[in-house]
Design a protein around this motif. Sequence first.
Motif, short mmCIF file in Angstrom:
data_model
loop_
_atom_site.label_atom_id
_atom_site.label_comp_id
_atom_site.label_asym_id
_atom_site.label_seq_id
_atom_site.Cartn_x
_atom_site.Cartn_y
_atom_site.Cartn_z
N ASP A 299 14.30 -1.77 -4.37
CA ASP A 299 14.98 -1.89 -5.65
C ASP A 299 14.82 -3.30 -6.23
OD1 ASP A 299 16.46 -1.06 -7.80
OD2 ASP A 299 18.40 -1.35 -6.82
N LEU A 300 14.93 -4.30 -5.35
CA LEU A 300 14.79 -5.68 -5.79
C LEU A 300 13.38 -5.96 -6.30
CD1 LEU A 300 16.14 -8.53 -5.90
CD2 LEU A 300 15.22 -8.91 -3.60
N LEU A 301 12.38 -5.41 -5.62
CA LEU A 301 10.98 -5.65 -5.99
C LEU A 301 10.43 -4.59 -6.93
CD1 LEU A 301 9.69 -6.63 -2.42
CD2 LEU A 301 10.22 -8.18 -4.30
N GLN A 302 11.26 -3.59 -7.26
CA GLN A 302 10.87 -2.49 -8.14
C GLN A 302 9.62 -1.77 -7.62
OE1 GLN A 302 10.67 -3.84 -12.25
NE2 GLN A 302 12.92 -3.88 -12.41
N LEU A 303 9.70 -1.37 -6.36
CA LEU A 303 8.63 -0.60 -5.73
C LEU A 303 9.04 0.86 -5.68
CD1 LEU A 303 7.75 -2.89 -2.67
CD2 LEU A 303 6.62 -2.83 -4.91
N PHE B 135 0.85 -1.18 0.00
CA PHE B 135 0.00 0.00 0.00
C PHE B 135 0.89 1.23 0.00
CE2 PHE B 135 0.79 -1.02 4.40
CZ PHE B 135 0.88 0.19 5.06
N THR B 136 0.30 2.37 -0.33
CA THR B 136 1.04 3.62 -0.44
C THR B 136 1.05 4.34 0.89
OG1 THR B 136 0.41 3.82 -2.77
CG2 THR B 136 1.21 5.80 -1.67
N PHE B 137 2.24 4.75 1.31
CA PHE B 137 2.42 5.47 2.56
C PHE B 137 2.92 6.87 2.22
CE2 PHE B 137 4.93 5.60 6.80
CZ PHE B 137 3.87 6.20 7.43
N THR B 138 1.99 7.82 2.15
CA THR B 138 2.30 9.16 1.67
C THR B 138 3.00 10.00 2.74
OG1 THR B 138 0.18 10.06 2.39
CG2 THR B 138 0.27 9.05 0.19
N ASP B 139 3.60 11.10 2.30
CA ASP B 139 4.27 12.01 3.23
C ASP B 139 3.27 12.60 4.22
OD1 ASP B 139 6.71 11.55 2.02
OD2 ASP B 139 6.55 13.28 0.67
N ASN B 140 2.06 12.86 3.77
CA ASN B 140 1.03 13.41 4.65
C ASN B 140 0.68 12.41 5.76
OD1 ASN B 140 -1.01 15.24 5.54
ND2 ASN B 140 -2.54 14.02 4.45
N GLU B 141 0.57 11.14 5.39
CA GLU B 141 0.28 10.10 6.38
C GLU B 141 1.45 9.92 7.35
OE1 GLU B 141 -2.69 7.38 3.56
OE2 GLU B 141 -0.53 7.01 3.64
N LYS B 142 2.66 10.04 6.84
CA LYS B 142 3.84 9.95 7.72
C LYS B 142 3.83 11.06 8.76
CE LYS B 142 6.93 7.93 4.24
NZ LYS B 142 8.16 8.13 3.44
#
Length: 402
Positions: A216-220, A74-81
Amino acid sequence: MNFSYYIAKRYLFSPGSSNAINIITGIAAAGVVIGAMSLFIVLCGFAGLKDFSLQFSSYFDPDLKIFPSNGKTFTFTDNEKEKLTQLKEVANFSEIVEERVFLEFKDKQKTAFIKGVGSSYKNVIQTDSIVIYGNWLTDNDAQVVSGLGISRELGMGIEQVYTDFLKIYVPKPGKGIPKNPSKAFRKKAAVSIGIYSVNEDLDKKYVFSTIGLARDLLQLTDDQVTNIELQLSPDSNEKDAVRKIQQIFKNQVVVKNRMQLNDVLYKMLNTENLASYLVITLIAIIALFNVAGAIIMMIIDKKSNIKTLHSVGASLPSIRKIFFFQGSLMTILGTILGLLLGFVIISLQQQYGLLMITPSLPYPTHITTLSFVIVFLTITTIGCIASLLASSRINRRLVKVK
């Protein structure tokens, strides 16, 4: 009530008219003591075993862990951080990227999981307590920390210089069988700089890396994660923390605490504890019905006294109470003595290690208030029921004067 209790105490502490009655009463009392002592020792033993089994999860598992409600990432945005950082209930958190991989070192291979962690992971988990050789990760993406089991299976130690690399493979997404197998995997190479040990299963499962290497390995992308692990602030409310986290992620994630992360282990330990409790309780029931036998023999022995009491005005219910109180007092005093002996034995085990699992590891035990309460209520309840059944044998035919 006072009359019945007074007579019951006299009967309990005075010897019977024959040695046979005294022996039967002594056996019944010993059964109560041994039953209470055995049940207490078993409960303390399983409490200690449970603590011993779960102590590893406190080293490795976070207070809370966030999972995607759908899919692997899932996406963890800067706003959520920023919002997560501002929560007073959250002390630290770390982004996690985790996936099954294929490992190769020299001529040996093994499947495992790579766990890419952020730089703050060492604040969420006490990494110093699990690393047994070498060091924990730095910001270098070419480093890994492997489990002791993985290190042994691959014959991989700690590399002081970058000579022997651990090759990490992950399948490329797609359908069908690729024509060129060498192009079916993405590959990264890293050097083992540390070895950790938690327990046998986890030592064979994970290789830690920086989150950069895993992505990098999983290309995320830089904002994609598979999990987020959190450490709660001292005295924070877990339910409030979970509710606020769900609000930040708009209820699109699943949040689990340490118990939920180890639900299978908790269920197994609780089931074993319950099964052992039921087995020992069944044995105690058999032993405690000696109390009923002793009371019945006492009724026979005191038959003439019972008739005398009835003749001077004692009612049948009050006479029944005499023997009910006698059995109940025997049970209560035997339970207290059994708990005292059990406490002494467990204390000696904790102090001197009377029973050893290995030459250096004593069998773990844990004395809890709940163990005292459970044993006392269980044994006294069974004993009182047995006394009630035995005292009900007194009827009008028994007290009838011929």
